[in-house]
Write a protein that holds these residues in place. Structure first.
Motif, short mmCIF file in Angstrom:
data_model
loop_
_atom_site.label_atom_id
_atom_site.label_comp_id
_atom_site.label_asym_id
_atom_site.label_seq_id
_atom_site.Cartn_x
_atom_site.Cartn_y
_atom_site.Cartn_z
N HIS A 4 32.85 -8.26 13.83
CA HIS A 4 31.50 -8.38 14.40
C HIS A 4 30.98 -7.01 14.78
CE1 HIS A 4 32.09 -12.71 14.71
NE2 HIS A 4 33.29 -12.45 15.19
N ALA A 5 29.70 -6.81 14.58
CA ALA A 5 29.06 -5.58 15.05
C ALA A 5 28.58 -5.83 16.48
CB ALA A 5 27.87 -5.23 14.17
N LEU A 6 28.84 -4.89 17.33
CA LEU A 6 28.32 -4.98 18.68
C LEU A 6 26.82 -4.71 18.63
CD1 LEU A 6 31.15 -3.06 20.52
CD2 LEU A 6 30.79 -5.53 20.42
N PRO A 7 26.06 -5.19 19.63
CA PRO A 7 24.60 -5.00 19.57
C PRO A 7 24.18 -3.56 19.34
CG PRO A 7 25.15 -6.53 21.31
CD PRO A 7 26.45 -5.97 20.79
N ALA A 8 24.77 -2.62 20.05
CA ALA A 8 24.35 -1.22 19.91
C ALA A 8 24.61 -0.72 18.49
CB ALA A 8 25.06 -0.34 20.92
N GLU A 9 25.73 -1.11 17.90
CA GLU A 9 26.04 -0.69 16.53
C GLU A 9 25.06 -1.31 15.54
OE1 GLU A 9 29.98 -2.23 16.63
OE2 GLU A 9 30.87 -0.25 16.93
N ALA A 10 24.76 -2.58 15.71
CA ALA A 10 23.83 -3.26 14.81
C ALA A 10 22.44 -2.64 14.90
CB ALA A 10 23.78 -4.75 15.13
N ILE A 11 21.99 -2.34 16.11
CA ILE A 11 20.68 -1.71 16.30
C ILE A 11 20.66 -0.34 15.63
CG2 ILE A 11 19.14 -0.71 18.04
CD1 ILE A 11 20.15 -3.06 19.88
N TYR A 12 21.72 0.43 15.81
CA TYR A 12 21.80 1.75 15.20
C TYR A 12 21.74 1.65 13.68
CZ TYR A 12 23.54 6.30 13.80
OH TYR A 12 23.68 7.52 13.19
N LEU A 13 22.53 0.76 13.11
CA LEU A 13 22.57 0.63 11.65
C LEU A 13 21.23 0.15 11.10
CD1 LEU A 13 26.14 -0.90 11.22
CD2 LEU A 13 25.40 1.42 10.62
N ALA A 14 20.62 -0.83 11.75
CA ALA A 14 19.33 -1.33 11.28
C ALA A 14 18.27 -0.23 11.36
CB ALA A 14 18.90 -2.55 12.10
N SER A 15 18.25 0.50 12.45
CA SER A 15 17.27 1.58 12.62
C SER A 15 17.46 2.65 11.56
CB SER A 15 17.38 2.20 14.02
OG SER A 15 17.07 1.23 15.01
N ARG A 16 18.69 3.05 11.32
CA ARG A 16 18.96 4.09 10.32
C ARG A 16 18.60 3.62 8.91
NH1 ARG A 16 19.35 9.14 11.94
NH2 ARG A 16 20.47 9.55 10.02
N ALA A 17 18.76 2.33 8.64
CA ALA A 17 18.45 1.80 7.32
C ALA A 17 16.95 1.63 7.09
CB ALA A 17 19.15 0.45 7.12
N LEU A 18 16.21 1.31 8.14
CA LEU A 18 14.80 0.97 7.98
C LEU A 18 13.82 2.10 8.28
CD1 LEU A 18 14.81 -2.56 9.69
CD2 LEU A 18 14.91 -2.03 7.23
N LEU A 19 14.24 3.08 9.08
CA LEU A 19 13.30 4.08 9.59
C LEU A 19 13.57 5.48 9.06
CD1 LEU A 19 13.29 2.92 13.32
CD2 LEU A 19 11.54 2.45 11.57
N ALA A 20 12.53 6.29 9.09
CA ALA A 20 12.62 7.71 8.76
C ALA A 20 11.74 8.47 9.73
CB ALA A 20 12.16 7.96 7.32
N ALA A 21 11.93 9.77 9.81
CA ALA A 21 11.12 10.61 10.70
C ALA A 21 9.64 10.35 10.44
CB ALA A 21 11.45 12.08 10.48
N LEU A 35 17.04 -0.07 21.49
CA LEU A 35 16.04 -0.65 20.60
C LEU A 35 14.87 0.30 20.35
CD1 LEU A 35 16.05 -4.33 21.86
CD2 LEU A 35 16.68 -3.57 19.57
N SER A 36 14.61 1.19 21.28
CA SER A 36 13.54 2.18 21.07
C SER A 36 14.08 3.60 20.94
CB SER A 36 12.53 2.13 22.22
OG SER A 36 13.16 2.42 23.45
#
Length: 118
Positions: A4-21, A35-36
């Motif tokens: 299982h991914a912990l919430p902080a890890e899942a948030i980090y991975l989703a953010s890195r996959a979806l966002l750019a500078a 989350l922000s």
């Protein structure tokens, strides 16, 4: 045993996959800090979607019209919300949540919903 991914890890991975500078993010506030802050650490601009208080004793609510006003078509990449909202307990109706989804679809942005407290 599963992994299982912990919430902080899942948030980090989703953010890195979806966002750019320079991407734009809209997030309910207050919220779980990562989350922000992961988006901010990536040099994204984060706009706050704040709840409104009704008359005394009425629950807080997040107005989908306020979200629509914050979304920048062509620039907003992600909308982040947590419902039921911590700490206000705000929970959109099905119709309100449908408006949130519709606003994201119209703008072509992702919707990340943290339901940790459901």
């Amino acid at each position: 045993e599963g992994r299982h991914a912990l919430p902080a890890e899942a948030i980090y991975l989703a953010s890195r996959a979806l966002l750019a500078a320079d991407d734009h993010v809209v997030a309910t506030v207050p919220l779980y800090q990562s989350l922000s802050e992961v988006a901010r650490s990536m040099r994204c601009e984060v706009s706050a979607w704040r709840p409104s208080a009704g008359p005394p004793g009425a629950p807080y609510r997040f107005d989908p019209a306020d979200l629509a006003a914050l979304i920048r078509p062509g620039r907003t990449k992600l909308v982040v919300c947590n419902f039921p909202h911590n700490p206000t307990g705000a929970l959109p109706t099905a119709a309100e949540f449908a408006r949130v989804v519709a606003a994201c679809e119209a703008a072509g942005c992702y919707l990340l919903v943290d339901e940790m407290y459901r």
